[in-house]
Design an enzyme around this catalytic site. Structure first.
Site, mmCIF file in Angstrom:
data_model
loop_
_atom_site.group_PDB
_atom_site.id
_atom_site.type_symbol
_atom_site.label_atom_id
_atom_site.label_comp_id
_atom_site.label_asym_id
_atom_site.label_seq_id
_atom_site.Cartn_x
_atom_site.Cartn_y
_atom_site.Cartn_z
ATOM 1 N N ALA A 6 0.866 -1.183 0.000
ATOM 2 C CA ALA A 6 0.000 0.000 0.000
ATOM 3 C C ALA A 6 0.898 1.227 0.000
ATOM 4 O O ALA A 6 1.500 1.566 1.014
ATOM 5 C CB ALA A 6 -0.902 -0.009 1.221
ATOM 6 N N VAL A 11 7.428 8.480 2.842
ATOM 7 C CA VAL A 11 8.702 7.781 2.983
ATOM 8 C C VAL A 11 8.520 6.385 3.585
ATOM 9 O O VAL A 11 9.267 5.457 3.242
ATOM 10 C CB VAL A 11 9.686 8.629 3.828
ATOM 11 C CG1 VAL A 11 9.169 8.816 5.248
ATOM 12 C CG2 VAL A 11 11.077 7.990 3.845
ATOM 13 N N ASP A 12 7.541 6.207 4.452
ATOM 14 C CA ASP A 12 7.394 4.918 5.132
ATOM 15 C C ASP A 12 6.981 3.800 4.178
ATOM 16 O O ASP A 12 7.630 2.755 4.097
ATOM 17 C CB ASP A 12 6.392 5.042 6.286
ATOM 18 C CG ASP A 12 6.892 5.952 7.391
ATOM 19 O OD1 ASP A 12 8.116 6.019 7.585
ATOM 20 O OD2 ASP A 12 6.060 6.608 8.044
ATOM 21 N N SER A 13 5.883 4.003 3.453
ATOM 22 C CA SER A 13 5.423 2.954 2.536
ATOM 23 C C SER A 13 6.404 2.769 1.377
ATOM 24 O O SER A 13 6.581 1.649 0.877
ATOM 25 C CB SER A 13 4.026 3.275 2.013
ATOM 26 O OG SER A 13 3.989 4.511 1.321
ATOM 27 N N MET A 32 -4.136 4.085 -3.061
ATOM 28 C CA MET A 32 -5.585 4.187 -2.871
ATOM 29 C C MET A 32 -6.046 5.628 -2.988
ATOM 30 O O MET A 32 -5.581 6.505 -2.255
ATOM 31 C CB MET A 32 -5.968 3.629 -1.493
ATOM 32 C CG MET A 32 -5.723 2.147 -1.349
ATOM 33 S SD MET A 32 -5.927 1.560 0.356
ATOM 34 C CE MET A 32 -4.307 1.979 1.033
ATOM 35 N N CYS A 101 -10.441 3.191 8.927
ATOM 36 C CA CYS A 101 -9.780 3.066 7.627
ATOM 37 C C CYS A 101 -8.948 1.789 7.562
ATOM 38 O O CYS A 101 -8.993 1.055 6.567
ATOM 39 C CB CYS A 101 -8.900 4.291 7.384
ATOM 40 S SG CYS A 101 -8.080 4.280 5.769
ATOM 41 N N GLY A 125 3.339 0.579 5.416
ATOM 42 C CA GLY A 125 4.417 1.288 6.102
ATOM 43 C C GLY A 125 4.122 1.548 7.564
ATOM 44 O O GLY A 125 4.760 2.410 8.183
ATOM 45 N N CYS A 198 -6.630 12.628 6.917
ATOM 46 C CA CYS A 198 -6.333 12.844 5.499
ATOM 47 C C CYS A 198 -7.424 13.584 4.739
ATOM 48 O O CYS A 198 -7.136 14.341 3.823
ATOM 49 C CB CYS A 198 -6.025 11.509 4.825
ATOM 50 S SG CYS A 198 -7.426 10.364 4.733
#
Length: 343
Positions: A6, A11-13, A32, A101, A125, A198
């Site tokens: 995903a 930076v994490d994912s 997504m 979510c 992530g 978000c």
């Protein structure tokens, strides 16, 4: 192994995808689209999943030489996250949209989409870890980096969901993740983090979402701000602007002691304020209780928290049946609000 990552464009994912690709896995990047970024273009959204974020995800996928696709999950996200979010505020509660979510979108519908393209596992992530006990029962654990730990938002995941999930960053700290991304030449290595919800516009805040979705004209649900004795101390433009424990934005004045929201009544549209001591609780009854492993037959001693960034507190959890449980804390806590999760 074919793994669908995903990819939010952060930076994490992106680093999670890099780690898995470097480990020899067949990685597919799936982003997504959760909401219509263009429907309110004059009011930028506050978190991830913007048009720019999706473009960043594509750039990272191109750099890693992995396929990348964008899934339109707007309808599902609206139904499973935004609508309950709005209803919670209209009911005088404090919602946890990130939990919804993860439970209903990222680890349910996204998981289904990943399986449809032949992915055996999904990866995100998130800063969290998955282990198992001696009987093979999977356990959700905190990340090595306690400051970034996100296990609080994943508490509703089932054994099946955990079995198919991977959290490549669970054993890493945030500085290590950025260093890995930098070394890999990822364009998002120093990208600013998003902390806001978000789909909430930065400029207008969550109340604008409530008004838009519920068709409420600004000020139509105005009402009184009262103290614990019922004395009117101010006015408000809508009770859904307030949550239990809130201090900012009250604008009541006239009191030497700090005042906090201690109750929100959607029926009378009254917001009740009082001293911080009025917020203190050492007990609550939780609903929709979810046990990741086998449910206990009696009371269990645990460490629990009522907000994602709160400190863990010793507590006793006693199952009451019917997906309910009583939680007795070893000390009084502030900010125990209906709608929030205790984990």
């Amino acid at each position: 192994m074919k793994i669908a990552v995903a990819m939010s464009g952060g930076v994490d994912s992106s680093t999670a995808a890099y780690i898995l690709k470097s480990g020899g896995h067949d990685v597919v990047g799936l982003s997504m689209q959760m909401y219509d970024n263009l429907s309110n273009a004059d009011s930028p959204y506050g978190g991830c999943c913007t048009i720019d974020d999706l473009a960043d995800a594509r750039r990272v996928a191109w750099k890693l030489e992995i396929p990348h696709f964008t899934l339109n999950l707007e309808q599902n996200f609206h139904e499973k996250v935004i609508t309950p979010f709005v209803q919670s505020y209209l009911s005088g509660m404090t919602p946890s949209p990130c939990v919804l979510c993860n439970t209903h979108v990222k680890f349910d519908l996204f998981h289904q989409k990943a399986q449809a393209i032949g992915a055996e596992r999904i990866a995100t992530g998130h800063y969290a870890r998955i282990t198992s006990d001696r009987h093979g029962v999977l356990e959700l654990r905190k990340a090595k980096d306690r400051a970034k730990d996100q296990s609080y938002f994943l508490f509703e995941l089932s054994q099946d969901q955990l079995r198919d999930a991977m959290f490549p960053l669970g054993e890493l700290t945030k500085p290590q993740v950025r260093a890995i991304a930098e070394e890999a030449g990822l364009s998002v290595a120093r990208k600013k983090e998003s902390y806001e919800i978000c789909f909430v516009p930065q400029k207008d805040g969550y109340a604008s979402i409530v008004e838009r979705e519920a068709g409420i004209a600004s000020g139509a649900d105005a009402g009184e701000i009262v103290d614990a004795e019922g004395n009117v101390v101010g006015q408000h433009d809508g009770y859904y602007h307030f949550t239990i424990g809130q201090r900012r934005g009250l604008q009541i004045g006239g009191s030497a002691e700090r005042s906090y929201v201690i109750d929100v009544n959607p029926f009378t549209r009254r917001v009740v304020v009082g001293p911080g001591s009025a917020l203190e609780r050492n007990e609550l009854v939780a609903e929709r209780v979810h046990w990741i492993g086998e449910a206990p037959s009696g009371a269990v001693e645990v460490q629990a928290r009522v907000r994602s960034r709160a400190a863990d507190v010793s507590a006793t959890v006693t199952p009451l049946g019917g997906e309910r449980a009583r939680v007795l804390f070893a000390q009084k806590l502030r900010g125990v609000a209906p709608g929030q999760a205790v984990v």
